[in-house]
Design a protein around this motif. Structure first.
Motif, PDB file in Angstrom:
ATOM      1  N   ARG A  45       0.837  -1.198   0.000  1.00  0.00           N
ATOM      2  CA  ARG A  45       0.000   0.000   0.000  1.00  0.00           C
ATOM      3  C   ARG A  45       0.872   1.248   0.000  1.00  0.00           C
ATOM      4  O   ARG A  45       1.990   1.246   0.509  1.00  0.00           O
ATOM      5  CB  ARG A  45      -0.936   0.003   1.205  1.00  0.00           C
ATOM      6  N   GLU A  46       0.348   2.313  -0.540  1.00  0.00           N
ATOM      7  CA  GLU A  46       1.114   3.547  -0.670  1.00  0.00           C
ATOM      8  C   GLU A  46       1.354   4.184   0.702  1.00  0.00           C
ATOM      9  O   GLU A  46       0.531   4.084   1.610  1.00  0.00           O
ATOM     10  CB  GLU A  46       0.375   4.540  -1.578  1.00  0.00           C
ATOM     11  N   ASP A  47       2.495   4.878   0.792  1.00  0.00           N
ATOM     12  CA  ASP A  47       2.866   5.633   1.997  1.00  0.00           C
ATOM     13  C   ASP A  47       2.896   4.748   3.239  1.00  0.00           C
ATOM     14  O   ASP A  47       2.472   5.153   4.329  1.00  0.00           O
ATOM     15  CB  ASP A  47       1.904   6.808   2.220  1.00  0.00           C
ATOM     16  N   CYS A  48       3.386   3.513   3.084  1.00  0.00           N
ATOM     17  CA  CYS A  48       3.514   2.595   4.209  1.00  0.00           C
ATOM     18  C   CYS A  48       4.977   2.241   4.419  1.00  0.00           C
ATOM     19  O   CYS A  48       5.801   2.407   3.515  1.00  0.00           O
ATOM     20  CB  CYS A  48       2.704   1.318   3.981  1.00  0.00           C
ATOM     21  N   SER A  49       5.281   1.751   5.595  1.00  0.00           N
ATOM     22  CA  SER A  49       6.652   1.379   5.924  1.00  0.00           C
ATOM     23  C   SER A  49       6.880  -0.090   5.588  1.00  0.00           C
ATOM     24  O   SER A  49       6.117  -0.706   4.838  1.00  0.00           O
ATOM     25  CB  SER A  49       6.927   1.646   7.406  1.00  0.00           C
ATOM     26  N   ALA A 103      -7.113  -9.483   2.529  1.00  0.00           N
ATOM     27  CA  ALA A 103      -7.100  -8.188   1.844  1.00  0.00           C
ATOM     28  C   ALA A 103      -5.713  -7.862   1.319  1.00  0.00           C
ATOM     29  O   ALA A 103      -5.561  -7.315   0.218  1.00  0.00           O
ATOM     30  CB  ALA A 103      -7.575  -7.095   2.802  1.00  0.00           C
ATOM     31  N   ARG A 104      -4.701  -8.198   2.084  1.00  0.00           N
ATOM     32  CA  ARG A 104      -3.323  -7.954   1.649  1.00  0.00           C
ATOM     33  C   ARG A 104      -2.995  -8.789   0.417  1.00  0.00           C
ATOM     34  O   ARG A 104      -2.391  -8.308  -0.548  1.00  0.00           O
ATOM     35  CB  ARG A 104      -2.377  -8.282   2.802  1.00  0.00           C
ATOM     36  N   ASN A 105      -3.371 -10.059   0.408  1.00  0.00           N
ATOM     37  CA  ASN A 105      -3.092 -10.925  -0.731  1.00  0.00           C
ATOM     38  C   ASN A 105      -3.855 -10.482  -1.970  1.00  0.00           C
ATOM     39  O   ASN A 105      -3.344 -10.576  -3.094  1.00  0.00           O
ATOM     40  CB  ASN A 105      -3.452 -12.373  -0.389  1.00  0.00           C
ATOM     41  N   LEU A 106      -5.083  -9.999  -1.778  1.00  0.00           N
ATOM     42  CA  LEU A 106      -5.849  -9.473  -2.907  1.00  0.00           C
ATOM     43  C   LEU A 106      -5.168  -8.240  -3.487  1.00  0.00           C
ATOM     44  O   LEU A 106      -5.133  -8.053  -4.703  1.00  0.00           O
ATOM     45  CB  LEU A 106      -7.268  -9.141  -2.450  1.00  0.00           C
ATOM     46  N   HIS A 163      -4.108  -6.350  -7.329  1.00  0.00           N
ATOM     47  CA  HIS A 163      -4.039  -4.883  -7.251  1.00  0.00           C
ATOM     48  C   HIS A 163      -5.423  -4.283  -6.968  1.00  0.00           C
ATOM     49  O   HIS A 163      -5.792  -3.249  -7.520  1.00  0.00           O
ATOM     50  CB  HIS A 163      -3.455  -4.301  -8.537  1.00  0.00           C
ATOM     51  N   THR A 164      -6.165  -4.974  -6.108  1.00  0.00           N
ATOM     52  CA  THR A 164      -7.505  -4.522  -5.723  1.00  0.00           C
ATOM     53  C   THR A 164      -7.515  -4.201  -4.243  1.00  0.00           C
ATOM     54  O   THR A 164      -7.157  -5.043  -3.415  1.00  0.00           O
ATOM     55  CB  THR A 164      -8.553  -5.611  -6.026  1.00  0.00           C
ATOM     56  N   GLU A 165      -7.922  -2.999  -3.913  1.00  0.00           N
ATOM     57  CA  GLU A 165      -7.929  -2.550  -2.521  1.00  0.00           C
ATOM     58  C   GLU A 165      -9.315  -2.767  -1.919  1.00  0.00           C
ATOM     59  O   GLU A 165     -10.323  -2.318  -2.477  1.00  0.00           O
ATOM     60  CB  GLU A 165      -7.556  -1.078  -2.442  1.00  0.00           C
ATOM     61  N   MET A 166      -9.369  -3.481  -0.795  1.00  0.00           N
ATOM     62  CA  MET A 166     -10.633  -3.681  -0.092  1.00  0.00           C
ATOM     63  C   MET A 166     -10.901  -2.499   0.831  1.00  0.00           C
ATOM     64  O   MET A 166      -9.976  -1.962   1.454  1.00  0.00           O
ATOM     65  CB  MET A 166     -10.586  -4.971   0.724  1.00  0.00           C
TER      66      MET A 166
END
Length: 244
Positions: A121-125, A195-198, A203-206
């Motif tokens: 995910r964007e802007d994550c560590s 959700a992470r695996n999806l 490339h689908t965000e839940m």
């Protein structure tokens, strides 16, 4: 000769893969291995874990000294990881999390499987187990949404990082409340992992709601299982209502 080489390759691959994915074998490892899993934790800024295994919560994360882990705490963690009240899927997820074998990017990066350890995910560590289940933006929103469900059994102030990963809660709680809260936590972790695996594969965000729905569905399965096993009255007393 070619057939012999091919057969040798099959034997080698089987010998390498089987111990890794055979959870029945891996769950019988020595309890001292937990010291390697818990090396990132540090309680120098707070109280040590009490004998029963319920840890006083705080945010310190550094090096964990082997001699500070009580034997009863280790036993309690492994009992949580293989709790019969969990479904097989949740037992596997809990065990992989405790063992440090959940294939998040930080782990796969150390093995040169992926090119970056960062969260998809964007802007994550860096995507560690703690980040995935506690500090990722989606995880924080989902836990806020599920706060009311969790606090019916254990106050939300007692749910720390150790609670999400190892099932350790500061304070004194009944065995039933700990068990129900651990089922809730693993249901949410299952939804977050899906959700992470999806996100990675498709490339689908839940959304938060889409992530909470399967968690509530898993809890409904736990309630129905308790109803069939213990009776409707006992299940209602355990969960506090007819639905969760």
């Amino acid at each position: 000769m070619a057939k012999l080489l091919q057969a040798a390759r099959k034997v080698t691959v089987t010998q390498i893969i089987t111990p890794v994915y055979n959870s029945g074998v891996q769950r019988n490892i020595s309890r001292c291995t937990i010291c390697l899993t818990l090396k990132w934790m540090d309680y120098s800024s707070g109280p040590q874990p009490p004998g029963r295994g319920l840890v006083s919560g705080h945010k310190a994360c550094a090096t964990f000294r082997k001699e500070t882990i009580p034997e009863q705490t280790i036993q309690f963690i492994w009992q949580n990881a293989s709790l019969p009240d969990l479904t097989n899927r949740h037992q596997d997820l809990a065990w992989l999390t405790v063992r440090g074998a959940l294939p998040v990017r930080s782990l796969r990066y150390t093995r040169n499987v992926v090119s970056t350890p960062l969260c998809p995910r964007e802007d994550c560590s860096e995507e560690s187990v703690t980040h995935l289940f506690a500090h990722c933006g989606l995880a924080e929103k989902v836990w806020r949404r599920m706060k009311g469900t969790v606090s019916r059994f254990i106050p939300s102030s007692c749910v720390m990082e150790d609670s999400l990963i190892y099932g350790l809660f500061p304070g004194t709680h009944t065995e039933t409340n700990i068990r129900c809260c651990w089922q809730i936590i693993n249901s949410v972790k299952d939804a977050l992992w899906s959700a992470r695996n999806l996100m990675v594969c498709q490339h689908t965000e839940m959304s938060v709601g889409e992530c909470c729905r399967p968690a509530h569905s898993r809890l409904q399965e736990y309630w129905l299982r308790d109803t069939l096993k213990l009776g409707a009255a006992t299940a209602r007393a355990r969960w506090g209502r007819t639905t969760v």
